[in-house]
Design a protein around this motif. Structure first.
Motif, mmCIF file in Angstrom:
data_model
loop_
_atom_site.group_PDB
_atom_site.id
_atom_site.type_symbol
_atom_site.label_atom_id
_atom_site.label_comp_id
_atom_site.label_asym_id
_atom_site.label_seq_id
_atom_site.Cartn_x
_atom_site.Cartn_y
_atom_site.Cartn_z
ATOM 1 N N TYR A 74 -59.684 73.218 -14.933
ATOM 2 C CA TYR A 74 -58.395 72.524 -14.836
ATOM 3 C C TYR A 74 -57.278 73.441 -15.334
ATOM 4 O O TYR A 74 -56.268 73.646 -14.647
ATOM 5 C CB TYR A 74 -58.431 71.238 -15.664
ATOM 6 C CG TYR A 74 -57.114 70.498 -15.726
ATOM 7 C CD1 TYR A 74 -56.749 69.610 -14.730
ATOM 8 C CD2 TYR A 74 -56.231 70.718 -16.789
ATOM 9 C CE1 TYR A 74 -55.533 68.935 -14.785
ATOM 10 C CE2 TYR A 74 -55.010 70.053 -16.851
ATOM 11 C CZ TYR A 74 -54.666 69.162 -15.853
ATOM 12 O OH TYR A 74 -53.459 68.509 -15.907
ATOM 13 N N GLY A 75 -57.464 74.009 -16.520
ATOM 14 C CA GLY A 75 -56.446 74.905 -17.077
ATOM 15 C C GLY A 75 -56.254 76.136 -16.222
ATOM 16 O O GLY A 75 -55.131 76.643 -16.063
ATOM 17 N N ASP A 98 -62.815 76.463 -18.092
ATOM 18 C CA ASP A 98 -61.721 75.494 -18.136
ATOM 19 C C ASP A 98 -61.040 75.518 -16.770
ATOM 20 O O ASP A 98 -59.975 76.101 -16.599
ATOM 21 C CB ASP A 98 -60.738 75.859 -19.250
ATOM 22 C CG ASP A 98 -59.551 74.908 -19.310
ATOM 23 O OD1 ASP A 98 -59.616 73.841 -18.656
ATOM 24 O OD2 ASP A 98 -58.560 75.239 -19.990
ATOM 25 N N ASP A 125 -63.307 79.999 -21.897
ATOM 26 C CA ASP A 125 -61.919 80.286 -21.525
ATOM 27 C C ASP A 125 -61.824 81.029 -20.197
ATOM 28 O O ASP A 125 -62.662 81.887 -19.878
ATOM 29 C CB ASP A 125 -61.231 81.122 -22.608
ATOM 30 C CG ASP A 125 -60.938 80.322 -23.867
ATOM 31 O OD1 ASP A 125 -60.884 79.084 -23.766
ATOM 32 O OD2 ASP A 125 -60.777 80.928 -24.939
ATOM 33 N N PHE A 160 -54.279 75.297 -13.158
ATOM 34 C CA PHE A 160 -52.868 75.159 -13.567
ATOM 35 C C PHE A 160 -52.234 76.536 -13.712
ATOM 36 O O PHE A 160 -51.128 76.784 -13.212
ATOM 37 C CB PHE A 160 -52.794 74.393 -14.890
ATOM 38 C CG PHE A 160 -51.394 74.153 -15.375
ATOM 39 C CD1 PHE A 160 -50.717 72.993 -15.027
ATOM 40 C CD2 PHE A 160 -50.748 75.087 -16.171
ATOM 41 C CE1 PHE A 160 -49.413 72.773 -15.459
ATOM 42 C CE2 PHE A 160 -49.445 74.877 -16.610
ATOM 43 C CZ PHE A 160 -48.776 73.720 -16.259
ATOM 44 N N LYS A 161 -52.922 77.463 -14.404
ATOM 45 C CA LYS A 161 -52.372 78.809 -14.626
ATOM 46 C C LYS A 161 -52.123 79.539 -13.309
ATOM 47 O O LYS A 161 -51.094 80.204 -13.141
ATOM 48 C CB LYS A 161 -53.347 79.640 -15.474
ATOM 49 C CG LYS A 161 -53.391 79.286 -16.940
ATOM 50 C CD LYS A 161 -54.420 80.177 -17.651
ATOM 51 C CE LYS A 161 -54.598 79.769 -19.097
ATOM 52 N NZ LYS A 161 -55.641 80.588 -19.771
ATOM 53 N N GLY A 176 -55.695 70.864 -11.545
ATOM 54 C CA GLY A 176 -54.801 71.793 -12.232
ATOM 55 C C GLY A 176 -53.654 72.223 -11.341
ATOM 56 O O GLY A 176 -52.497 72.334 -11.779
#
Length: 337
Positions: free
Chosen positions: A164-165, A162, A326, A168-169, A200
């Protein structure tokens, strides 16, 4: 000279077809014959000729894997996952390295096909922009599954983090620590995973209401050996000064830390750094690197399972499958004072 099925058949007074079935534990052959054939095969050190079997069945029980770099521990872990599942299913794995070269990658695709690969797993090179070569393979009946890296504009069977996620994180982590001038050392935008990490990063800035500064987004080569000191010098000359760096990969992040220290910049006191990939080199550099792990072993397992499903079903699924693994943030000293 190697022992053949005909040799075994001659010594036992059986037909070659009966010997072949006995070696494969065919249920139509009685157990006494199976034991007799397998005992002699062991005594004479008979070795099954997989290639001869492949010519008869048009099955080679071999898949190909192409990765950009075997120097990157991420791909070593991914290959471990691939091999575990392939071995369990009786498949051999032929591994190729493109060295981030589209020319070499194309040559390796042809080599794998010529070697009888029943399917191919690929993480495309940083130079690869055309889907044509892979599309031709699929049209000829050889399934291809992408892992980690895929084309940004092509919907295909693939397994990826993931990104993109995760982007972002990583950026959110820097923002939560007070960073407001965060540089992103980005990978080539023709690669979907690099583009998604950048997206992200941009979304995190937007959510925290931090203006996007285009001069803080610098595209770099994915080969850390080509990372230049000029990139860091450029960042340090920007005003207001950079206080955080989110790099597309751990090797690039580690190079950033080394170049920052060379310029007399303290990490994390003056600039905090986050990488991507959980490369073992991130635990060796001082300070230890905060990073995002993509769980490469799991990615390898999911990728080969998807390919096996297609190969075992003797064709392509009507629906293209995209599987996401994940990604998790691992906080270390490069962001914590």
């Amino acid at each position: 000279m190697s022992i053949t099925i005909k040799d075994l058949a001659s010594q036992l007074g059986l037909s070659p077809s009966t010997v072949s079935r006995a070696l494969n534990n065919n249920k139509n052959i009685n157990q006494a014959t199976i034991r007799k054939v397998q005992k002699l095969a062991k005594e004479l050190n008979y070795k099954k000729n997989n290639w001869a079997s492949a010519l008869r069945t048009k099955k080679t029980k071999m898949i190909g894997v192409i990765v950009p770099s075997l120097k990157n521990p991420f791909f070593a872990h991914t290959i471990s996952g691939i091999q575990e599942v392939a071995n369990e299913k009786g498949y051999r794995v032929m591994i190729c390295q493109s060295n981030e070269s589209v020319e070499l990658e194309t040559h390796q695709l042809n080599t794998l096909v010529a070697s009888g690969a029943e399917g191919i797993l690929i993480s495309i090179s940083g130079e690869t922009e055309s889907y044509e070569a892979i599309s031709e393979l699929e049209e000829s009946g050889i399934p291809v599954v992408f892992f980690d890296r895929a084309f940004k504009s092509v919907k295909a069977n693939q397994v990826e983090a993931d990104d993109y996620g995760a982007g972002f994180k990583a950026t959110q982590h820097l923002l939560s620590l007070g960073c407001r001038n965060i540089a992103h050392l980005a990978g080539p935008e023709n690669l979907r995973n690099c583009l998604n990490r950048k997206e992200g990063y941009l979304q995190a800035l937007k959510q925290f209401k931090v203006p996007v500064r285009e001069e803080l987004i610098i595209e770099v080569s994915l080969e850390s050996d080509e990372f230049e000191d000029e990139v860091i010098k450029k960042l340090l000359e920007i005003s207001p000064k950079v206080d955080g760096v989110f790099a597309v990969s751990d090797p690039i992040a580690v190079q950033s830390i080394l170049h920052l220290k060379k310029q007399g910049v303290k990490v994390p006191e003056q600039i905090k750094v986050v990488g991507f990939g959980n490369d073992s080199v991130g635990e060796v550099v001082e300070p230890n690197l905060t990073t995002v792990t993509q769980n490469p072993y799991d990615m390898g397992i999911e990728a080969v399972k998807l390919l096996m499903d297609i190969v075992d079903n003797a064709g392509f699924s009507k629906s293209v499958k995209q599987i996401f693994v994940d990604a998790e943030l691992i906080v270390r000293d490069s962001t914590i004072n």
